[in-house]
Design a protein around this motif. Structure first.
Motif, PDB file in Angstrom:
ATOM      1  N   THR A 100       0.852  -1.190   0.000  1.00 16.20           N
ATOM      2  CA  THR A 100       0.000   0.000   0.000  1.00 16.20           C
ATOM      3  C   THR A 100       0.890   1.244   0.000  1.00 16.20           C
ATOM      4  O   THR A 100       2.053   1.186   0.426  1.00 16.20           O
ATOM      5  N   ASP A 102       0.818   3.657   2.026  1.00 15.37           N
ATOM      6  CA  ASP A 102       1.213   3.945   3.401  1.00 15.37           C
ATOM      7  C   ASP A 102       2.439   3.134   3.806  1.00 15.37           C
ATOM      8  O   ASP A 102       3.293   3.616   4.565  1.00 15.37           O
ATOM      9  N   SER A 141       1.875  11.254  10.875  1.00 13.72           N
ATOM     10  CA  SER A 141       1.766  10.246   9.823  1.00 13.72           C
ATOM     11  C   SER A 141       3.157   9.846   9.372  1.00 13.72           C
ATOM     12  O   SER A 141       4.137  10.566   9.594  1.00 13.72           O
ATOM     13  N   ASP A 182      -4.222  10.642  -0.211  1.00  9.95           N
ATOM     14  CA  ASP A 182      -4.693   9.778   0.861  1.00  9.95           C
ATOM     15  C   ASP A 182      -3.740   8.582   0.930  1.00  9.95           C
ATOM     16  O   ASP A 182      -3.593   7.852  -0.061  1.00  9.95           O
ATOM     17  N   PRO A 183      -3.047   8.344   2.066  1.00 15.09           N
ATOM     18  CA  PRO A 183      -2.035   7.285   2.121  1.00 15.09           C
ATOM     19  C   PRO A 183      -2.568   5.895   1.837  1.00 15.09           C
ATOM     20  O   PRO A 183      -1.792   4.981   1.555  1.00 15.09           O
ATOM     21  N   ASP A 184      -3.873   5.716   1.892  1.00 15.09           N
ATOM     22  CA  ASP A 184      -4.437   4.419   1.524  1.00 15.09           C
ATOM     23  C   ASP A 184      -4.563   4.267   0.009  1.00 15.09           C
ATOM     24  O   ASP A 184      -4.690   3.157  -0.503  1.00 15.09           O
ATOM     25  N   LYS A 185      -4.487   5.410  -0.700  1.00 20.99           N
ATOM     26  CA  LYS A 185      -4.687   5.380  -2.148  1.00 20.99           C
ATOM     27  C   LYS A 185      -3.463   5.818  -2.946  1.00 20.99           C
ATOM     28  O   LYS A 185      -3.214   5.305  -4.030  1.00 20.99           O
ATOM     29  N   THR A 187       0.654   8.079  -2.686  1.00 20.33           N
ATOM     30  CA  THR A 187       1.630   8.931  -2.030  1.00 20.33           C
ATOM     31  C   THR A 187       2.663   9.364  -3.055  1.00 20.33           C
ATOM     32  O   THR A 187       2.801   8.742  -4.115  1.00 20.33           O
ATOM     33  N   ARG A 211      -2.503   2.916  -5.654  1.00 21.16           N
ATOM     34  CA  ARG A 211      -3.098   1.608  -5.475  1.00 21.16           C
ATOM     35  C   ARG A 211      -3.543   1.036  -6.813  1.00 21.16           C
ATOM     36  O   ARG A 211      -4.055   1.746  -7.685  1.00 21.16           O
ATOM     37  N   GLU A 282       4.075  -3.070  12.668  1.00 21.38           N
ATOM     38  CA  GLU A 282       2.802  -2.594  13.209  1.00 21.38           C
ATOM     39  C   GLU A 282       2.361  -3.459  14.392  1.00 21.38           C
ATOM     40  O   GLU A 282       1.881  -2.944  15.411  1.00 21.38           O
TER      41      GLU A 282
END
Length: 287
Positions: A100, A102, A141, A182-185, A187, A211, A282
């Motif tokens: 991802t 992120d 972040s 958005d770091p999910d989508k 960067t 992504r 994590e």
């Protein structure tokens, strides 16, 4: 396009070596991710190298870097070009299953502070890493933890060793809308490239990560040499600094090919272990 800084530079007497010596990974929770065996160069990169330098009009200009966020393919996704001013442009794409955006932001923060972490990334070329500035705020972040900092790294590109300063800048400095990152989508890792031993910048780099169905795609671009060479920290291009500048103003075919290979190999190797090392990191933060 970015402001010069006057960060302290690493000790020039530091010793560096390729690979891991006995004991270097003792006590490191990430030791199991050390893998000196690297995958073969992807076919699309081999093809790009075989094609040789491409027409400069096919290349993405630095002022248009933000168009990497647009869908679809650009004229030059993989390969290189050489310009009349002596500069070169490098483009590579890397498919990153299970990754991802992120995770990539996390990596650019996490790897910078320790040489052993840096060596995980590219066992055949990475020598040394040291971190300066950035933020120590663990509530920030992952992107905010490395933006504004400088990574001093020693590495080989091809058979040439280099002592580099990678100064991370905000994506907005190169025209990206941070509201759309958005770091999910997506960067965008953006940096000014210079030398760690002298106050001289000589390039820009962007890694745009978006992504896709089974993970992420990284689109890497480099603008180096020629008109991108400039003093930093208020220095003047005189004497020895001018001699260093002259050495990177005119970059040729050998350097460009080596850079294409370097970027492709390190990013493909990273993609192979990044999901697992990130998940373990994590988990360790939560127990």
């Amino acid at each position: 396009m970015t402001e010069p800084t006057t960060e302290p530079r690493p000790d020039p007497s530091r010793r560096t070596h390729l690979g891991m010596r006995p004991g270097e990974l003792d006590g490191k929770w990430y030791a199991k991710y050390w893998n000196p065996v690297m995958a073969p160069l992807p076919g699309h990169i081999k093809e790009a190298i075989d094609l040789g330098p491409q027409a400069p009009p096919l290349c993405l200009g630095l002022d248009d870097a933000e168009t990497l966020s647009e869908t679809g393919q650009q004229d030059l996704e993989n390969g290189y070009s050489l310009f009349d001013d002596g500069s070169m442009h490098i483009a590579t794409s890397t498919h990153m299953p299970r990754v991802t955006p992120d995770m990539v932001d996390w990596w650019f923060w996490w790897h910078t502070s320790e040489t052993q972490r840096y060596k995980l990334w590219y066992p055949r070329a990475h020598l040394y890493a040291e971190w300066s500035d950035g933020t120590a705020d663990r509530s920030a972040s992952y992107r905010e933890r490395y933006v504004g900092g400088t990574s001093f790294v020693d590495e080989y590109v091809g058979n040439v060793p280099g002592e580099l300063a990678i100064r991370f800048v905000r994506p907005s400095a190169l025209g990206f809308s941070e509201d759309r990152l958005d770091p999910d989508k997506a960067t965008a890792i953006c940096a000014r490239v210079g030398f760690s031993h002298v106050p001289l910048d000589w390039g820009h780099v962007v890694h745009y990560v978006r992504r896709v169905d089974d993970g992420a795609e990284m689109r890497s671009r480099f603008w180096m040499g020629g008109n991108y060479v400039a003093p930093s920290g208020g220095a003047s291009l005189t004497g020895e600094l001018e001699k260093v500048a002259e050495g990177v103003r005119r970059l040729g075919d050998v350097q460009a090919r080596a850079m294409v290979v370097h970027c492709s190999q390190e990013m493909n190797h990273l993609a192979a272990f990044l999901p697992d090392i990130f998940d373990e990191f994590e988990h360790r933060q939560q127990v």
